[in-house]
Scaffold this active site. Structure first.
Site, mmCIF file in Angstrom:
data_model
loop_
_atom_site.group_PDB
_atom_site.id
_atom_site.type_symbol
_atom_site.label_atom_id
_atom_site.label_comp_id
_atom_site.label_asym_id
_atom_site.label_seq_id
_atom_site.Cartn_x
_atom_site.Cartn_y
_atom_site.Cartn_z
ATOM 1 N N GLU A 37 1.099 -1.145 -0.014
ATOM 2 C CA GLU A 37 0.073 -0.096 -0.042
ATOM 3 C C GLU A 37 0.882 1.206 0.088
ATOM 4 O OE1 GLU A 37 -2.874 0.376 3.130
ATOM 5 O OE2 GLU A 37 -3.454 2.208 2.527
ATOM 6 N N ARG A 262 5.361 -12.953 9.581
ATOM 7 C CA ARG A 262 5.735 -11.686 9.356
ATOM 8 C C ARG A 262 7.180 -11.433 9.926
ATOM 9 N NH1 ARG A 262 1.757 -7.558 8.443
ATOM 10 N NH2 ARG A 262 3.068 -5.801 9.056
ATOM 11 N N LYS A 272 4.514 0.619 9.081
ATOM 12 C CA LYS A 272 4.748 2.009 8.708
ATOM 13 C C LYS A 272 3.760 2.963 9.373
ATOM 14 C CE LYS A 272 3.257 0.035 4.702
ATOM 15 N NZ LYS A 272 2.624 -0.102 3.218
HETATM 16 P P1 ATP Z 1 2.703 -2.024 7.665
HETATM 17 O O1 ATP Z 1 1.926 -2.402 9.079
HETATM 18 O O2 ATP Z 1 4.232 -1.830 7.755
HETATM 19 O O3 ATP Z 1 2.075 -0.879 6.956
HETATM 20 P P2 ATP Z 1 1.524 -3.680 5.864
HETATM 21 O O4 ATP Z 1 1.444 -5.106 5.835
HETATM 22 O O5 ATP Z 1 0.220 -2.880 6.204
HETATM 23 O O6 ATP Z 1 2.614 -3.348 6.917
HETATM 24 P P3 ATP Z 1 1.865 -3.575 3.033
HETATM 25 O O7 ATP Z 1 2.133 -2.155 2.273
HETATM 26 O O8 ATP Z 1 0.237 -3.927 2.996
HETATM 27 O O9 ATP Z 1 2.069 -3.138 4.612
HETATM 28 O O10 ATP Z 1 2.747 -4.690 2.695
HETATM 29 C C1 ATP Z 1 2.835 -5.102 1.278
HETATM 30 C C2 ATP Z 1 3.193 -6.634 1.593
HETATM 31 O O11 ATP Z 1 4.473 -6.613 2.467
HETATM 32 C C3 ATP Z 1 2.184 -7.674 2.148
HETATM 33 O O12 ATP Z 1 2.035 -8.709 1.391
HETATM 34 C C4 ATP Z 1 2.610 -7.852 3.561
HETATM 35 O O13 ATP Z 1 2.208 -8.837 4.145
HETATM 36 C C5 ATP Z 1 3.904 -7.716 3.481
HETATM 37 N N1 ATP Z 1 4.620 -7.305 4.682
HETATM 38 C C6 ATP Z 1 4.499 -6.090 5.473
HETATM 39 N N2 ATP Z 1 5.135 -6.249 6.589
HETATM 40 C C7 ATP Z 1 5.792 -7.399 6.662
HETATM 41 C C8 ATP Z 1 6.490 -7.961 7.629
HETATM 42 N N3 ATP Z 1 7.182 -7.346 8.512
HETATM 43 N N4 ATP Z 1 7.239 -9.298 7.189
HETATM 44 C C9 ATP Z 1 6.844 -9.751 6.076
HETATM 45 N N5 ATP Z 1 6.141 -9.033 5.150
HETATM 46 C C10 ATP Z 1 5.568 -8.331 5.387
HETATM 47 MG MG MG Z 2 -1.436 -2.513 5.210
#
Ligand code: ATP
Ligand code: MG
Length: 554
Positions: A37, A262, A272
């Site tokens: 995102e 994760r 983020k």
């Molecule tokens: P954040 O909470 O940091 O915003 P998110 O999962 O909401 O993380 P996205 O931009 O939706 O962030 O993530 C893109 C991809 O990266 C998704 O498939 C997510 O599952 C993966 N991802 C995000 N954080 C991690 C992590 N700590 N370890 C492994 N994969 C991750």
């Molecule tokens: Mg997200």
């Protein structure tokens, strides 16, 4: 939540894909995607997902798309879009196709119309709070909305008018009609569209209704013919909804969602939202502050893409959430830098040394190896002269036991140069050592003195030739291993995460320093030229990592 109790192999997804290829499950294809995102910069957690998705595609001659999951316009921006593209490329990957969930807004809307027409979705006028109250709990079934049995024609009419902008935010939502008594709360008639009067960074003001993540993600995967939709464990409970949506619609394919744990890394934060707070509240100097676990921060600190890829492979892939020690990442960084960084000399806290028996005005250009284990990296010249600078720490009047550096009346070797002996100490009125006087042994250039052993080796620069530099020493951003588990993670910020040394002097060869090259400041650590402040005017170096874990011995 059903996590698997049996131990999984280090990368269980690799095995699933191999089995699927053997059984020709997706016509022998592997198609993955990385779906960020654009609401922030990518962090080390994302690197795990990037390496997995692109890695599985590369290993299997498949494809991997970069897809922006841009359905939350209020939090998203083009700055984030640009940074994400740059970071994925920097990590060493190229996407097969660049896609956006917003590319599918029209198709998503058409599919939603189909759901409404088939009595599988309805327009609800309950408020957000009411929907929450009606949802029930883990132990109690939810309650059906009074609008649940609204006639199809009315739903169609209302949903079209939602799109046409006839209603206020929050006045209506479109909900999937599934099962208010499902043990899985995600299946209790989840909202799939909401009204948001927000400008979208790509579609502008074309839309005032936006599809929800769960509804968008599965359809986007299906439209791109993704075979393996790899995501993190928190989506395990959403998988039934993922499958429900695709089961109702005639999408081109039905991808298989597979969840993995994760990355959680000690002494830092991988969210983020929280990283955004650090930036906006100015606890750090931007998303690319070298203390940040963002890819932009790691890059600016001097970490290489290779080190990050090695790290992601080394930590493996399981269905168990666990914390990875920061030492694992640092180990991978050192492995790469030890092999590839050029050796140079830099004195961070200088002490003046006059070599009394060295001829005034004489300069010797010494040839020094750039990397002791890799002669192919060549040599450089390092000027030696009568006045040199050494680290204040490398001289002691009252040495502790086993001190192997310079002490009064004893000898030490200058790296790549001569053996010197400390004869006397000059102090200021406050009694602080401001200069030391030494004599050198002209017979010791590149060879040991006869009849005696000199144990210590210290680094140095020639005062007349050395360049002034600022050196930034970064330490961990948090003082506790799991700042996420604190009541307020900001309370765990390390007040000493940045130490700036402004009186450093580095060897003259660093006038040619580039931001691409990595350096080992001998005996001190690994450094790189700061890509922002180190290129206009003065030299500014960032410490990437110390030479060893913990205390640096001589
Ligand atoms: P954040 O909470 O940091 O915003 P998110 O999962 O909401 O993380 P996205 O931009 O939706 O962030 O993530 C893109 C991809 O990266 C998704 O498939 C997510 O599952 C993966 N991802 C995000 N954080 C991690 C992590 N700590 N370890 C492994 N994969 C991750
Ligand atoms: Mg997200």
């Amino acid at each position: 939540m059903s996590t698997n109790d049996t131990p999984l192999p280090a990368n269980f997804i690799r095995q699933i894909i191999a089995n699927d290829l053997n059984t020709n499950k997706h016509n022998g294809r592997v198609a993955t995607r990385f779906p960020p995102e654009p609401n922030g910069y990518l962090h080390i957690g994302h690197a795990k997902s990037i390496c997995l998705n692109f890695g599985m595609a590369l290993e299997n001659n498949g494809t991997c798309n970069l897809r922006f999951d841009d359905t939350n316009p209020e939090k998203e921006s083009d700055e984030y879009v640009q940074s994400i593209m740059r970071d994925v490329q920097w990590l060493g990957f190229s996407w097969s196709e660049l896609r956006h969930a917003s590319d599918y807004f029209e198709q998503l809307y058409d599919y939603a119309i189909q759901l409404v027409e088939r009595g599988l979705a309805y327009v609800d006028s309950l408020s957000a709070e009411e929907i929450r109250a009606y949802r029930g709990t883990l132990t109690e079934a939810g309650k059906e909305s009074p609008d649940r049995n609204r006639p199809i024609a009315e739903n169609l009419n209302l949903f079209r008018r939602m799109r046409a902008g006839e209603f206020d935010e929050g006045q209506y939502v479109l909900r999937a009609k599934i099962d208010m008594a499902s043990p899985n709360i995600n299946m209790r008639d989840p909202a799939i569209y909401r009204i948001r009067r927000v400008h979208h960074q790509r579609t502008g003001d074309a839309w005032c209704i936006y599809p929800m993540y769960d509804y968008t993600h599965c359809i986007s995967d299906a439209l791109e013919n993704i075979t393996h939709s790899l995501c993190t464990l928190e989506f395990e409970d959403h998988r039934p909804l993922y499958d429900w949506v695709l089961d109702q619609l005639q999408t081109p394919s039905h991808p298989q969602q597979i969840e993995f744990a994760r990355l959680q890394l000690e002494y830092t934060i991988v969210s983020k939202r929280k990283l955004n707070l650090l930036v906006t509240e100015k606890h750090v100097n931007g998303w690319d502050d070298p203390r940040m676990p963002t890819l932009a921060g790691l890059r600016r600190a001097g970490v290489t893409p290779k080190a990050i890829r090695d790290f992601c492979e080394r930590i493996g892939l399981t269905k168990q959430n666990s914390w990875i020690e920061m030492g694992v990442l640092e180990y991978c960084i050192r492995e790469d830098l030890n092999e590839n960084a050029l050796r140079v000399m830099a004195v961070l806290e200088p002490l003046r040394v006059v070599i009394t028996n060295y001829p005034d005005g004489q300069v010797e250009n010494l040839e020094v190896s750039n990397h002791p284990q890799r002669p192919e990296l060549g040599k450089r010249t390092v000027p030696f002269s009568k006045v040199i600078l050494i680290e204040q720490d490398d001289f002691s009047e009252n040495p502790p036991p086993k001190y192997k550096r310079l002490v009064v009346s004893e000898e030490v070797r200058l790296r790549g140069s001569y053996v010197i002996r400390c004869d006397s100490v000059i102090k200021n009125e406050a009694g602080e050592v401001i200069e030391i006087h030494c004599s050198y042994d002209p017979g010791t250039l590149g060879k040991n003195p006869e009849g005696r052993k000199v144990k210590g080796v210290i680094h140095w620069v020639s005062e007349a030739h050395a360049l002034p530099a600022e050196v930034r020493l970064y330490n961990r951003l948090f003082t506790v291993p799991q700042p996420d588990n604190e009541a307020n993670f900001l309370d765990a910020l390390n007040p000493h995460s940045l130490e700036t040394l402004t009186a450093c002097r580095v060897e003259a060869s660093l006038a040619q320093a580039t931001t691409v090259q990595r350096y080992q400041f001998e005996r001190t650590g690994y450094f790189c030229l700061d890509a922002v402040d180190g290129i206009n005017g003065g030299l500014v170096f960032n410490r990437t990592v110390t030479l060893r874990d913990g205390w640096v011995k001589d």
